[in-house]
Design a protein around this motif. Structure first.
Motif, short mmCIF file in Angstrom:
data_model
loop_
_atom_site.label_atom_id
_atom_site.label_comp_id
_atom_site.label_asym_id
_atom_site.label_seq_id
_atom_site.Cartn_x
_atom_site.Cartn_y
_atom_site.Cartn_z
N VAL A 118 -9.61 -4.83 0.10
CA VAL A 118 -8.50 -5.18 -0.77
C VAL A 118 -7.35 -4.17 -0.63
O VAL A 118 -6.19 -4.55 -0.66
CB VAL A 118 -8.95 -5.24 -2.25
N ILE A 119 -7.68 -2.92 -0.49
CA ILE A 119 -6.69 -1.84 -0.61
C ILE A 119 -5.50 -2.04 0.34
O ILE A 119 -4.38 -1.67 0.01
CB ILE A 119 -7.37 -0.46 -0.43
N GLN A 120 -5.72 -2.64 1.48
CA GLN A 120 -4.64 -2.86 2.45
C GLN A 120 -3.69 -3.98 2.03
O GLN A 120 -2.63 -4.15 2.61
CB GLN A 120 -5.20 -3.14 3.85
N CYS A 121 -4.07 -4.74 1.01
CA CYS A 121 -3.25 -5.88 0.57
C CYS A 121 -2.29 -5.53 -0.55
O CYS A 121 -1.54 -6.39 -1.00
CB CYS A 121 -4.17 -7.01 0.12
N ASN A 139 1.13 -0.54 -3.21
CA ASN A 139 1.02 0.88 -3.53
C ASN A 139 -0.46 1.27 -3.60
O ASN A 139 -1.05 1.29 -4.67
CB ASN A 139 1.74 1.16 -4.86
N PRO A 140 -1.08 1.58 -2.44
CA PRO A 140 -2.50 1.90 -2.42
C PRO A 140 -2.89 3.09 -3.31
O PRO A 140 -3.95 3.07 -3.92
CB PRO A 140 -2.78 2.21 -0.94
N LYS A 141 -2.03 4.09 -3.42
CA LYS A 141 -2.35 5.24 -4.26
C LYS A 141 -2.45 4.84 -5.73
O LYS A 141 -3.38 5.23 -6.43
CB LYS A 141 -1.32 6.36 -4.09
N LEU A 142 -1.51 4.07 -6.19
CA LEU A 142 -1.54 3.60 -7.58
C LEU A 142 -2.74 2.69 -7.81
O LEU A 142 -3.42 2.79 -8.84
CB LEU A 142 -0.24 2.87 -7.93
#
Length: 164
Positions: A48-51, A54-57
């Motif tokens: 999911v993170i790549q979708c 703002n991956p950090k948030l």
């Protein structure tokens, strides 16, 4: 209790399969917009993170939902730097050319970035951010290698965060 959160199309499929289980709860949409007032012992965030923009948030929001001694698995992270390192190897170029059924040529990192559609915010710096944030908050953090039989195991990684 098991809480499943995803886009409506996926939740509809899951509801058909698991609606008979009284301990399974379904949420449609992005979890950070649901304003959950719960915390969890185990959190799985897979592919999911790549979708997200703002991956950090996104990671910080996952972390906020976790209990101090919880486990968080962020799986199938497509690290753009790891993919470039892989494609810079002879094995990587052969592997990717065979997978795509066309010759792959990578001149340098700038060339690679120009050609890829992958989320450029998911990189070594992002993985380090996860590690540093986790350690600051008294959690252990580990990169877990994916089994080689998975199609993107050479370019993706899984991160496990454990409270103690």
């Amino acid at each position: 209790k098991v809480f499943l959160c995803d886009i409506p199309e996926v939740i509809n499929v899951l509801k058909k399969k698991y609606s008979n289980y009284k301990y399974v709860y379904f949420f449609e949409g992005e979890f950070q917009k649901l304003n959950l007032k719960k915390s969890f012992d185990k959190i799985l965030c897979y592919s999911v993170i790549q979708c997200v923009n703002n991956p950090k948030l996104f990671y910080k929001n996952i972390f906020k939902l976790s209990k101090p001694k919880s486990k968080i698995l962020i799986g199938d992270i497509p690290n753009i730097n790891k993919k470039f390192r892989f494609l810079s190897s002879e094995f990587g170029l052969k592997f990717e050319s065979k997978r795509l059924k066309k010759k792959v040529v990578i001149k340098n990192f700038s060339d690679f970035l120009a050609k890829t559609e992958q989320n450029k915010l998911v990189d070594d710096k992002f993985i380090n951010f996860i590690f540093n944030h986790s350690r600051k908050n008294l959690r252990n953090c580990f990169v877990i290698k994916q089994p080689k039989k998975l199609p993107f195991s050479y370019t993706r990684e899984d991160v496990l965060i454990e409270g103690f």
